[in-house]
Design a protein around this motif. Structure first.
Motif, PDB file in Angstrom:
ATOM      1  N   TYR A 198      51.221  22.202   0.588  1.00  0.00           N
ATOM      2  CA  TYR A 198      49.959  21.847  -0.052  1.00  0.00           C
ATOM      3  C   TYR A 198      50.072  20.623  -0.962  1.00  0.00           C
ATOM      4  CZ  TYR A 198      48.903  26.418   1.807  1.00  0.00           C
ATOM      5  OH  TYR A 198      48.746  27.497   2.652  1.00  0.00           O
ATOM      6  N   ILE A 199      51.098  19.825  -0.752  1.00  0.00           N
ATOM      7  CA  ILE A 199      51.274  18.589  -1.513  1.00  0.00           C
ATOM      8  C   ILE A 199      50.656  17.450  -0.709  1.00  0.00           C
ATOM      9  CG2 ILE A 199      52.940  16.951  -2.459  1.00  0.00           C
ATOM     10  CD1 ILE A 199      54.812  19.293  -3.022  1.00  0.00           C
ATOM     11  N   GLU A 200      49.592  16.877  -1.233  1.00  0.00           N
ATOM     12  CA  GLU A 200      48.867  15.809  -0.528  1.00  0.00           C
ATOM     13  C   GLU A 200      49.791  14.653  -0.144  1.00  0.00           C
ATOM     14  OE1 GLU A 200      45.567  15.447   0.582  1.00  0.00           O
ATOM     15  OE2 GLU A 200      45.589  17.614   0.210  1.00  0.00           O
ATOM     16  N   GLU A 201      50.712  14.311  -1.020  1.00  0.00           N
ATOM     17  CA  GLU A 201      51.600  13.174  -0.776  1.00  0.00           C
ATOM     18  C   GLU A 201      52.523  13.387   0.416  1.00  0.00           C
ATOM     19  OE1 GLU A 201      50.628  13.183  -5.216  1.00  0.00           O
ATOM     20  OE2 GLU A 201      50.948  14.652  -3.633  1.00  0.00           O
ATOM     21  N   ALA A 202      52.641  14.617   0.890  1.00  0.00           N
ATOM     22  CA  ALA A 202      53.531  14.916   2.018  1.00  0.00           C
ATOM     23  C   ALA A 202      52.878  14.621   3.366  1.00  0.00           C
ATOM     24  CB  ALA A 202      53.954  16.385   1.967  1.00  0.00           C
ATOM     25  N   LYS A 203      51.569  14.571   3.418  1.00  0.00           N
ATOM     26  CA  LYS A 203      50.858  14.475   4.697  1.00  0.00           C
ATOM     27  C   LYS A 203      51.303  13.302   5.565  1.00  0.00           C
ATOM     28  CE  LYS A 203      46.460  16.648   3.487  1.00  0.00           C
ATOM     29  NZ  LYS A 203      45.020  16.363   3.349  1.00  0.00           N
ATOM     30  N   SER A 204      51.488  12.146   4.966  1.00  0.00           N
ATOM     31  CA  SER A 204      51.789  10.958   5.769  1.00  0.00           C
ATOM     32  C   SER A 204      53.113  11.098   6.519  1.00  0.00           C
ATOM     33  CB  SER A 204      51.793   9.699   4.898  1.00  0.00           C
ATOM     34  OG  SER A 204      52.805   9.788   3.920  1.00  0.00           O
ATOM     35  N   PHE A 205      54.064  11.831   5.971  1.00  0.00           N
ATOM     36  CA  PHE A 205      55.349  12.061   6.645  1.00  0.00           C
ATOM     37  C   PHE A 205      55.138  12.770   7.978  1.00  0.00           C
ATOM     38  CE2 PHE A 205      59.257  14.507   7.449  1.00  0.00           C
ATOM     39  CZ  PHE A 205      60.220  13.523   7.301  1.00  0.00           C
ATOM     40  N   PHE A 206      54.075  13.562   8.067  1.00  0.00           N
ATOM     41  CA  PHE A 206      53.775  14.328   9.271  1.00  0.00           C
ATOM     42  C   PHE A 206      52.648  13.686  10.085  1.00  0.00           C
ATOM     43  CE2 PHE A 206      55.455  17.099   5.970  1.00  0.00           C
ATOM     44  CZ  PHE A 206      56.589  17.574   6.611  1.00  0.00           C
ATOM     45  N   ASP A 207      52.365  12.414   9.807  1.00  0.00           N
ATOM     46  CA  ASP A 207      51.332  11.647  10.518  1.00  0.00           C
ATOM     47  C   ASP A 207      49.947  12.270  10.385  1.00  0.00           C
ATOM     48  OD1 ASP A 207      53.262   9.779  11.402  1.00  0.00           O
ATOM     49  OD2 ASP A 207      53.785  11.105  13.065  1.00  0.00           O
ATOM     50  N   LEU A 208      49.670  12.798   9.215  1.00  0.00           N
ATOM     51  CA  LEU A 208      48.363  13.393   8.939  1.00  0.00           C
ATOM     52  C   LEU A 208      47.606  12.499   7.959  1.00  0.00           C
ATOM     53  CD1 LEU A 208      49.517  17.090   8.523  1.00  0.00           C
ATOM     54  CD2 LEU A 208      48.327  16.097  10.494  1.00  0.00           C
ATOM     55  N   ASP A 209      46.309  12.380   8.177  1.00  0.00           N
ATOM     56  CA  ASP A 209      45.462  11.573   7.311  1.00  0.00           C
ATOM     57  C   ASP A 209      44.903  12.423   6.175  1.00  0.00           C
ATOM     58  OD1 ASP A 209      45.802   9.295   8.960  1.00  0.00           O
ATOM     59  OD2 ASP A 209      44.206  10.005  10.304  1.00  0.00           O
ATOM     60  N   GLU A 210      44.190  11.772   5.273  1.00  0.00           N
ATOM     61  CA  GLU A 210      43.653  12.436   4.084  1.00  0.00           C
ATOM     62  C   GLU A 210      42.783  13.643   4.427  1.00  0.00           C
ATOM     63  OE1 GLU A 210      40.604  11.299   0.498  1.00  0.00           O
ATOM     64  OE2 GLU A 210      41.952   9.727   1.211  1.00  0.00           O
ATOM     65  N   GLN A 211      41.957  13.547   5.463  1.00  0.00           N
ATOM     66  CA  GLN A 211      41.045  14.641   5.822  1.00  0.00           C
ATOM     67  C   GLN A 211      41.736  15.752   6.611  1.00  0.00           C
ATOM     68  OE1 GLN A 211      41.002  11.620   7.190  1.00  0.00           O
ATOM     69  NE2 GLN A 211      40.840  11.818   9.402  1.00  0.00           N
ATOM     70  N   ASP A 212      42.981  15.532   7.027  1.00  0.00           N
ATOM     71  CA  ASP A 212      43.736  16.522   7.788  1.00  0.00           C
ATOM     72  C   ASP A 212      44.419  17.514   6.853  1.00  0.00           C
ATOM     73  OD1 ASP A 212      43.004  15.002  10.033  1.00  0.00           O
ATOM     74  OD2 ASP A 212      44.833  13.794   9.898  1.00  0.00           O
ATOM     75  N   LYS A 213      45.007  18.532   7.435  1.00  0.00           N
ATOM     76  CA  LYS A 213      45.691  19.561   6.643  1.00  0.00           C
ATOM     77  C   LYS A 213      47.098  19.781   7.177  1.00  0.00           C
ATOM     78  CE  LYS A 213      42.065  21.405   4.316  1.00  0.00           C
ATOM     79  NZ  LYS A 213      41.767  20.508   3.237  1.00  0.00           N
ATOM     80  N   LEU A 214      48.035  19.961   6.271  1.00  0.00           N
ATOM     81  CA  LEU A 214      49.359  20.472   6.609  1.00  0.00           C
ATOM     82  C   LEU A 214      49.279  21.967   6.348  1.00  0.00           C
ATOM     83  CD1 LEU A 214      52.302  19.983   7.422  1.00  0.00           C
ATOM     84  CD2 LEU A 214      52.817  19.574   5.001  1.00  0.00           C
ATOM     85  N   LEU A 215      49.486  22.771   7.402  1.00  0.00           N
ATOM     86  CA  LEU A 215      49.280  24.219   7.299  1.00  0.00           C
ATOM     87  C   LEU A 215      50.582  25.010   7.217  1.00  0.00           C
ATOM     88  CD1 LEU A 215      46.319  24.645   9.809  1.00  0.00           C
ATOM     89  CD2 LEU A 215      46.224  24.436   7.317  1.00  0.00           C
ATOM     90  N   GLY A 216      51.707  24.323   7.104  1.00  0.00           N
ATOM     91  CA  GLY A 216      52.977  25.019   6.939  1.00  0.00           C
ATOM     92  C   GLY A 216      53.983  24.644   7.997  1.00  0.00           C
TER      93      GLY A 216
END
Length: 190
Positions: free
Chosen positions: A146-164
């Motif tokens: 749930y750390i927003e700053e981590a998303k880009s490492f997983f090729d996710l944009d701001e509106q996307d979600k990292l779900l685990g």
């Protein structure tokens, strides 16, 4: 597979923690089958919202280092860094044969909850496949999930979600399942 076998497979599905993994490597073909079956999950308007990245071998070390350093930077800035959590992020991933990050790519075509539900169905398909192959699996939502700053490492944009993350390994034991009586949770209206 008949219906009785299918029902037994569902009852056999487990979350098996990485601490119960043997350290043996799961065959890539099995992980690929888990992903293929995930891809058959239901979704509204064929949006294919799931985004998976598979880490194995040296890739797991890279993932662990990223998660630990991301956590350290963000938590230090917020004034709540914990060395124990940092060390856990560096070492816990190394217990797994494979780790799959679970991303939800927003299509904008359907409500966000429907995209999340589709990804959850995809992960359940992975769980059932893992059980069919006697492979341990655990969907964890800790660490940098749930750390927003981590998303880009997983090729996710701001509106996307990292779900685990899905942690995969060969289990030392197959835990027994426990469920309360279904009638405590169901009401039939006729």
């Amino acid at each position: 597979m008949n219906s009785e076998q299918f029902n037994e497979l569902i009852k056999r599905r487990r979350s098996i923690f990485p601490t119960l993994f043997t350290g043996e490597v799961v065959e890539d073909d099995i992980v690929q089958q888990m992903l293929e079956n995930a891809h058959w999950a239901p979704m509204h308007k064929l949006t294919y919202p799931w985004r998976f990245k598979v880490y194995t071998g040296e890739g797991i070390k890279k993932l662990a280092n990223f998660m630990a350093e991301c956590y350290k930077e963000v938590s230090t800035n917020k004034g709540n860094f914990d060395e124990k959590n940092y060390q856990k992020l560096l070492t816990k991933p190394l217990l797994s044969s494979h780790i799959i990050s679970i991303g939800m790519k927003s299509s904008g075509m359907v409500p966000e909850i429907e995209e999340i539900e589709a990804v959850s169905c995809a992960v359940e398909n992975m769980y059932l496949t893992a059980a069919a192959y006697d492979v341990g699996m655990y969907w964890g939502t800790g660490g940098v999930t749930y750390i927003e700053e981590a998303k880009s490492f997983f090729d996710l944009d701001e509106q996307d979600k990292l779900l685990g993350f899905v942690f995969i390994g060969k289990p030392k034991i197959w835990p027994e399942g426990k469920r309360k009586d279904i009638n405590d949770f169901v009401e039939w209206v006729k």
